[in-house]
Design a protein around this motif. Structure first.
Motif, PDB file in Angstrom:
ATOM      1  N   PHE A   3       0.838  -1.192   0.000  1.00  0.00           N
ATOM      2  CA  PHE A   3       0.000   0.000   0.000  1.00  0.00           C
ATOM      3  C   PHE A   3       0.875   1.245   0.000  1.00  0.00           C
ATOM      4  CE2 PHE A   3       0.272   1.606   4.401  1.00  0.00           C
ATOM      5  CZ  PHE A   3       0.814   0.521   5.054  1.00  0.00           C
ATOM      6  N   LYS A   4       0.224   2.348  -0.357  1.00  0.00           N
ATOM      7  CA  LYS A   4       0.895   3.638  -0.450  1.00  0.00           C
ATOM      8  C   LYS A   4       0.576   4.449   0.791  1.00  0.00           C
ATOM      9  CE  LYS A   4       0.630   7.834  -3.363  1.00  0.00           C
ATOM     10  NZ  LYS A   4       0.343   8.739  -2.246  1.00  0.00           N
ATOM     11  N   PHE A   5       1.559   5.068   1.361  1.00  0.00           N
ATOM     12  CA  PHE A   5       1.332   5.962   2.495  1.00  0.00           C
ATOM     13  C   PHE A   5       2.208   7.191   2.257  1.00  0.00           C
ATOM     14  CE2 PHE A   5       1.876   7.026   7.169  1.00  0.00           C
ATOM     15  CZ  PHE A   5       0.560   7.420   7.353  1.00  0.00           C
ATOM     16  N   PHE A   6       1.585   8.241   1.722  1.00  0.00           N
ATOM     17  CA  PHE A   6       2.313   9.428   1.285  1.00  0.00           C
ATOM     18  C   PHE A   6       3.384   8.999   0.278  1.00  0.00           C
ATOM     19  CE2 PHE A   6       0.323  10.442   5.300  1.00  0.00           C
ATOM     20  CZ  PHE A   6      -0.358  11.592   4.951  1.00  0.00           C
ATOM     21  N   ASP A   7       4.631   9.470   0.469  1.00  0.00           N
ATOM     22  CA  ASP A   7       5.655   9.084  -0.500  1.00  0.00           C
ATOM     23  C   ASP A   7       6.258   7.715  -0.179  1.00  0.00           C
ATOM     24  OD1 ASP A   7       6.715  10.134   1.797  1.00  0.00           O
ATOM     25  OD2 ASP A   7       8.336  11.225   0.821  1.00  0.00           O
ATOM     26  N   TYR A   8       5.738   7.064   0.815  1.00  0.00           N
ATOM     27  CA  TYR A   8       6.206   5.712   1.127  1.00  0.00           C
ATOM     28  C   TYR A   8       5.379   4.650   0.411  1.00  0.00           C
ATOM     29  CZ  TYR A   8       9.363   6.712   5.074  1.00  0.00           C
ATOM     30  OH  TYR A   8      10.402   7.119   5.868  1.00  0.00           O
ATOM     31  N   THR A   9       6.059   3.617   0.012  1.00  0.00           N
ATOM     32  CA  THR A   9       5.383   2.398  -0.388  1.00  0.00           C
ATOM     33  C   THR A   9       5.735   1.359   0.667  1.00  0.00           C
ATOM     34  OG1 THR A   9       5.604   2.961  -2.714  1.00  0.00           O
ATOM     35  CG2 THR A   9       5.200   0.651  -2.207  1.00  0.00           C
ATOM     36  N   VAL A  10       4.737   0.656   1.153  1.00  0.00           N
ATOM     37  CA  VAL A  10       4.939  -0.311   2.234  1.00  0.00           C
ATOM     38  C   VAL A  10       4.485  -1.665   1.700  1.00  0.00           C
ATOM     39  CG1 VAL A  10       4.481  -0.792   4.663  1.00  0.00           C
ATOM     40  CG2 VAL A  10       4.282   1.565   3.810  1.00  0.00           C
ATOM     41  N   ALA A  11       5.354  -2.661   1.774  1.00  0.00           N
ATOM     42  CA  ALA A  11       5.054  -3.910   1.080  1.00  0.00           C
ATOM     43  C   ALA A  11       5.579  -5.112   1.844  1.00  0.00           C
ATOM     44  CB  ALA A  11       5.669  -3.875  -0.318  1.00  0.00           C
ATOM     45  N   THR A  12       4.906  -6.224   1.672  1.00  0.00           N
ATOM     46  CA  THR A  12       5.312  -7.449   2.359  1.00  0.00           C
ATOM     47  C   THR A  12       5.052  -8.654   1.466  1.00  0.00           C
ATOM     48  OG1 THR A  12       4.953  -8.819   4.335  1.00  0.00           O
ATOM     49  CG2 THR A  12       3.046  -7.649   3.498  1.00  0.00           C
ATOM     50  N   THR A  13       5.882  -9.664   1.631  1.00  0.00           N
ATOM     51  CA  THR A  13       5.649 -10.935   0.943  1.00  0.00           C
ATOM     52  C   THR A  13       6.201 -12.058   1.818  1.00  0.00           C
ATOM     53  OG1 THR A  13       5.913 -12.173  -1.126  1.00  0.00           O
ATOM     54  CG2 THR A  13       7.800 -10.894  -0.426  1.00  0.00           C
ATOM     55  N   GLY A  14       5.580 -13.209   1.712  1.00  0.00           N
ATOM     56  CA  GLY A  14       6.055 -14.366   2.478  1.00  0.00           C
ATOM     57  C   GLY A  14       5.541 -14.350   3.903  1.00  0.00           C
ATOM     58  N   LEU A  15       6.182 -15.150   4.720  1.00  0.00           N
ATOM     59  CA  LEU A  15       5.757 -15.278   6.118  1.00  0.00           C
ATOM     60  C   LEU A  15       6.209 -14.060   6.913  1.00  0.00           C
ATOM     61  CD1 LEU A  15       6.728 -19.038   6.572  1.00  0.00           C
ATOM     62  CD2 LEU A  15       4.446 -18.095   6.140  1.00  0.00           C
ATOM     63  N   ASN A  16       5.380 -13.650   7.865  1.00  0.00           N
ATOM     64  CA  ASN A  16       5.776 -12.526   8.697  1.00  0.00           C
ATOM     65  C   ASN A  16       6.314 -13.028  10.044  1.00  0.00           C
ATOM     66  OD1 ASN A  16       3.544 -12.806  10.567  1.00  0.00           O
ATOM     67  ND2 ASN A  16       2.230 -11.955   8.972  1.00  0.00           N
ATOM     68  N   GLU A  17       6.829 -12.101  10.822  1.00  0.00           N
ATOM     69  CA  GLU A  17       7.472 -12.491  12.088  1.00  0.00           C
ATOM     70  C   GLU A  17       6.553 -13.263  13.019  1.00  0.00           C
ATOM     71  OE1 GLU A  17       9.209  -8.792  13.506  1.00  0.00           O
ATOM     72  OE2 GLU A  17      11.120  -9.836  13.696  1.00  0.00           O
ATOM     73  N   ARG A  18       5.282 -12.823  13.079  1.00  0.00           N
ATOM     74  CA  ARG A  18       4.339 -13.515  13.962  1.00  0.00           C
ATOM     75  C   ARG A  18       4.142 -14.959  13.527  1.00  0.00           C
ATOM     76  NH1 ARG A  18      -0.650  -9.856  16.068  1.00  0.00           N
ATOM     77  NH2 ARG A  18       0.644  -8.250  17.014  1.00  0.00           N
ATOM     78  N   GLN A  19       3.968 -15.137  12.228  1.00  0.00           N
ATOM     79  CA  GLN A  19       3.786 -16.498  11.718  1.00  0.00           C
ATOM     80  C   GLN A  19       5.021 -17.344  12.000  1.00  0.00           C
ATOM     81  OE1 GLN A  19       2.815 -15.238   7.662  1.00  0.00           O
ATOM     82  NE2 GLN A  19       0.758 -16.068   7.900  1.00  0.00           N
ATOM     83  N   LEU A  20       6.183 -16.735  11.835  1.00  0.00           N
ATOM     84  CA  LEU A  20       7.427 -17.485  12.053  1.00  0.00           C
ATOM     85  C   LEU A  20       7.608 -17.847  13.521  1.00  0.00           C
ATOM     86  CD1 LEU A  20       9.643 -15.516   9.536  1.00  0.00           C
ATOM     87  CD2 LEU A  20       8.975 -17.919   9.369  1.00  0.00           C
ATOM     88  N   GLN A  21       7.157 -16.946  14.401  1.00  0.00           N
ATOM     89  CA  GLN A  21       7.204 -17.272  15.835  1.00  0.00           C
ATOM     90  C   GLN A  21       6.309 -18.462  16.131  1.00  0.00           C
ATOM     91  OE1 GLN A  21       6.351 -13.465  17.543  1.00  0.00           O
ATOM     92  NE2 GLN A  21       8.453 -12.765  17.215  1.00  0.00           N
ATOM     93  N   THR A  22       5.113 -18.433  15.554  1.00  0.00           N
ATOM     94  CA  THR A  22       4.170 -19.543  15.757  1.00  0.00           C
ATOM     95  C   THR A  22       4.779 -20.865  15.280  1.00  0.00           C
ATOM     96  OG1 THR A  22       2.414 -17.971  15.331  1.00  0.00           O
ATOM     97  CG2 THR A  22       1.801 -20.297  15.283  1.00  0.00           C
ATOM     98  N   LEU A  23       5.516 -20.777  14.186  1.00  0.00           N
ATOM     99  CA  LEU A  23       6.123 -21.989  13.631  1.00  0.00           C
ATOM    100  C   LEU A  23       7.409 -22.374  14.369  1.00  0.00           C
ATOM    101  CD1 LEU A  23       5.764 -21.132   9.823  1.00  0.00           C
ATOM    102  CD2 LEU A  23       4.406 -22.802  11.094  1.00  0.00           C
ATOM    103  N   SER A  24       7.818 -21.532  15.333  1.00  0.00           N
ATOM    104  CA  SER A  24       9.071 -21.746  16.087  1.00  0.00           C
ATOM    105  C   SER A  24      10.276 -21.920  15.166  1.00  0.00           C
ATOM    106  CB  SER A  24       8.959 -22.980  16.999  1.00  0.00           C
ATOM    107  OG  SER A  24       7.849 -22.851  17.841  1.00  0.00           O
ATOM    108  N   LYS A  25      10.289 -21.144  14.108  1.00  0.00           N
ATOM    109  CA  LYS A  25      11.427 -21.200  13.181  1.00  0.00           C
ATOM    110  C   LYS A  25      12.606 -20.425  13.766  1.00  0.00           C
ATOM    111  CE  LYS A  25      10.027 -22.813   8.969  1.00  0.00           C
ATOM    112  NZ  LYS A  25      10.698 -23.839   8.198  1.00  0.00           N
TER     113      LYS A  25
END
Lengths: 444, 444
Positions: free
Chosen positions: A328-350
């Motif tokens: 998504f766009k937030f002013f002149d920033y573009t904010v983007a994500t792909t793949g697993l996030n930190e919370r998911q990785l914590q749940t997976l105990s990676k």
């Protein structure tokens, strides 16, 4: 073959078009409850930027083309009131005439999308409270915003939608206040990304408060656990829930987050009934599980898969799944994500190695900016598990390099070897993606 | 350990830095013939755009930092006149003082870059003829251009450099004439890309003639097979040749295109002598062969590999190779390529399916443009072999998605499944990359 499709926005129209492409002789009826044909819902907040750009510009394709070129019997203002799964028919009300009728089907596609979570807090049923799920919502909000410009705006919820709306409002010289119930914004992002978003909000003079409970709204005054705010307009974007009532009432089985439970072929438990888009589950490849991640591209892709599977029952294809890519766009920033996030990785105990790299987006050429890249990699192997970016200039399509890497299970050792495009107007000689990979490979 | 590095621009400085990073105790001497420290050579044409941006802005890093932070004994104005491969020493002349001396070495890195192919046509030795290989060339050209602005400019050669220069000159309200010896411009690109570049040149009022032989230059008049042109300035960018004289004179073996022959570890045939960058061969992964493809990123990466291999003779790493990714700017167009091109595929007698797709770069959000994507895929398997793009807005980093796909030997079936970022300011819901893959998979 007769196919009935409930909902004609993203997955619904994609399925309809795919069926007619593969089986031109099929009868395909789309029953859309609203008065709007398939539109790009993700574009709704952005449309607010442009006073004179009608919301109908968001239509994916004109009604005439859907009916003519694509040969789909696309009907607006048609509400399905009941699915008779045993009798393989639906009951329909024409919302304009009140006429009721039924349509039999060989295959049914349930693509009703989702709906905004509404606040049942006292006072939130008034006409100065807006949601952002349908084009009609957007139409109303836009008329209000440009008709009687509000002096003060309160945004409830700090997800993508309200961050985009805050950008629009600031552009209109308003300084909205954002209140978020959760203790942090953007929980799918790392703190290193969230902090940049918070910083940008501050820089733009936007008050952004977390951990806030809404208590009541009385006229212009909204009482919250963080004090009382005055507001001439309230925009609530506090999440969405799959539209499943009709399906569930017919004996349909629900799954993750209350979405329609689907298998890899996008079949539901009801005979001949498929489902996709924002009302259904989405298979997350990296997890090997269904999840709920309602976004446009998946809806369109699922629609195509459904269309294919209806036309080819003997050689159905699986919906290959998503990698949770979002931007998504937030002013002149573009904010983007792909793949697993930190919370998911914590749940997976990676065992995860996190690398955060800041760098320029271009070489010696004006107009660039900086980008922050966060890589989440598996300790030892260096397998890329997730990636997030925030910055100016070209961010989204840079993220896509790493979305591709995740799809192919690439390690940071491999990513560091990529032959990425270089020329000063487009990248430094070491693209920040390569810099991040080079930092990561020393740490895994 | 004592390392001597001949040439300190891209590969040379990268090797030096990597050696000091891995073996801080090593003595590393860089002998750079020019008076300029490591710079971004690809940025030279673009620097011309900006009258007040000194060419020294192209320096990668200040001399003090190379000497101080990196601990490299970086010496400017030092010309190596002979390599004594048996005695493991080089003879050096200090071009400022005339002093000559010799330096022994345990390892030698030969990183002399390449040099412009000069026209020996009569009259081309005059001071209004410019080349574009070194920062000094750029300095001279820039002084001339902004000092006594030429009324008419003739560009000889229609490669990346002169197309970029044409862009700069047009910006200065000049309408250059470009003459190219070959029957077509940009032979590494498909006709579908070339034609867009030709069209853009026409739109900008640039005369671009192919199949032109230069006959002579007499004062302002340049006689060619296509007639006589008047020119106050001539820029010759007709290719480059690896700088190998010194190496060859020492018994060094040359390979493809007369470049220094290297193995996968970037060793030459001379004991203890490595080579990389624009003077050396470049391994092309898809071909499994060395080729000659002089660009900045490969030079930097080869430099790092050389540094690593000098420090770790027992666990050397291969230079993994390039995928021939390249990009340049031509007005509002970005023109980019990755992977094998049509000519290479013809030579390999591959059965290729070519798909050309035109589409928008964004969703319903202003500021976008159109992009043309050409995919070259293997018939049957759908393996992506090459990709080229031309268009406005974000092209280079979109190409990188497909450079990544090529690195991982992806098919168009897989590419169609990628979960790429979507939001109207960044892409349509079906990114043109996905559209192209979807068109291709029906044809392979």
């Amino acid at each position: 073959m007769k196919c009935v499709i409930i909902g004609g926005i993203a997955a619904g129209l994609s399925a309809a078009s795919q069926i007619k492409r593969q089986s031109p002789e099929a009868e395909v009826i789309v029953l859309e409850k609203s008065g709007d044909v398939s539109y790009a819902a993700c574009g709704m907040p952005y449309n607010l930027f442009f006073r004179d750009r009608p919301v109908e510009k968001l239509y994916a394709i004109p009604l005439e083309a859907i009916r003519g070129e694509r040969g789909v019997d696309y009907r607006l203002h048609q509400e399905v009131t009941r699915i008779d799964a045993d009798g393989k028919k639906v009951e329909v009300t024409d919302l304009q005439t009140g006429r009721t009728y039924s349509e039999g089907y060989d295959f049914l596609v349930y693509a009703t999308g989702n709906k905004a979570i509404r606040l049942d807090t006292p006072g939130f049923d008034s006409s100065d409270v807006f949601y952002f799920r349908t084009l009609e919502d957007t139409r109303r909000a836009k008329e209000f915003l440009y008709g009687t410009p509000p002096a003060k705006v309160l945004l409830v919820g700090a997800g993508y939608t309200n961050l985009e709306v805050a950008d629009v409002l600031t552009n209109l010289k308003l300084k909205p206040v954002i209140v978020e119930k959760a203790p942090v914004i953007l929980p799918a992002f790392c703190e290193e990304v969230r902090s940049k978003v918070m910083e940008k909000a501050r820089e733009k003079g936007i008050e952004l408060l977390t951990g806030v409970d809404i208590e009541e709204k009385a006229g212009r005054r909204v009482k919250t656990s963080a004090g009382t705010f005055e507001a001439d307009m309230v925009v609530v974007a506090a999440g969405a829930r799959p539209n499943t009532a009709l399906f569930a009432a017919a004996g349909g089985e629900l799954g993750v987050a209350g979405a329609v439970k689907v298998d890899r072929y996008l079949r539901t438990n009801l005979e001949g009934v498929f489902s996709g888009g924002d009302c259904a589950e989405h298979y997350v490849r990296q997890l090997g599980l269904n999840s709920y991640f309602p976004l446009g591209p998946a809806a369109n892709k699922q629609g195509r898969v459904i269309g294919h599977n209806i036309c080819n029952p003997d050689r159905m294809t699986e919906f290959w799944g998503i990698d949770q890519t979002a931007v998504f766009k937030f002013f002149d920033y573009t904010v983007a994500t792909t793949g697993l996030n930190e919370r998911q990785l914590q749940t997976l105990s990676k065992d995860v190695v996190k690398v955060v790299v800041d760098g320029p987006t271009r070489g010696e050429f004006p107009g660039g900016g900086t980008i922050r890249i966060v890589l989440l990699c598996e300790k030892g192997s260096g397998l890329l598990l997730g990636c997030q970016m925030v910055g100016e200039d070209v961010v989204a399509k840079r993220l896509d390099i790493l979305a591709t890497a995740i799809y192919k299970n690439m390690t940071v050792f491999e990513i560091a070897e990529l032959d990425l495009s270089y020329s000063p107007p487009y990248a430094p000689v070491w693209d920040p993606v390569l810099v991040a990979a080079n930092v990561a490979l020393k740490k895994v």
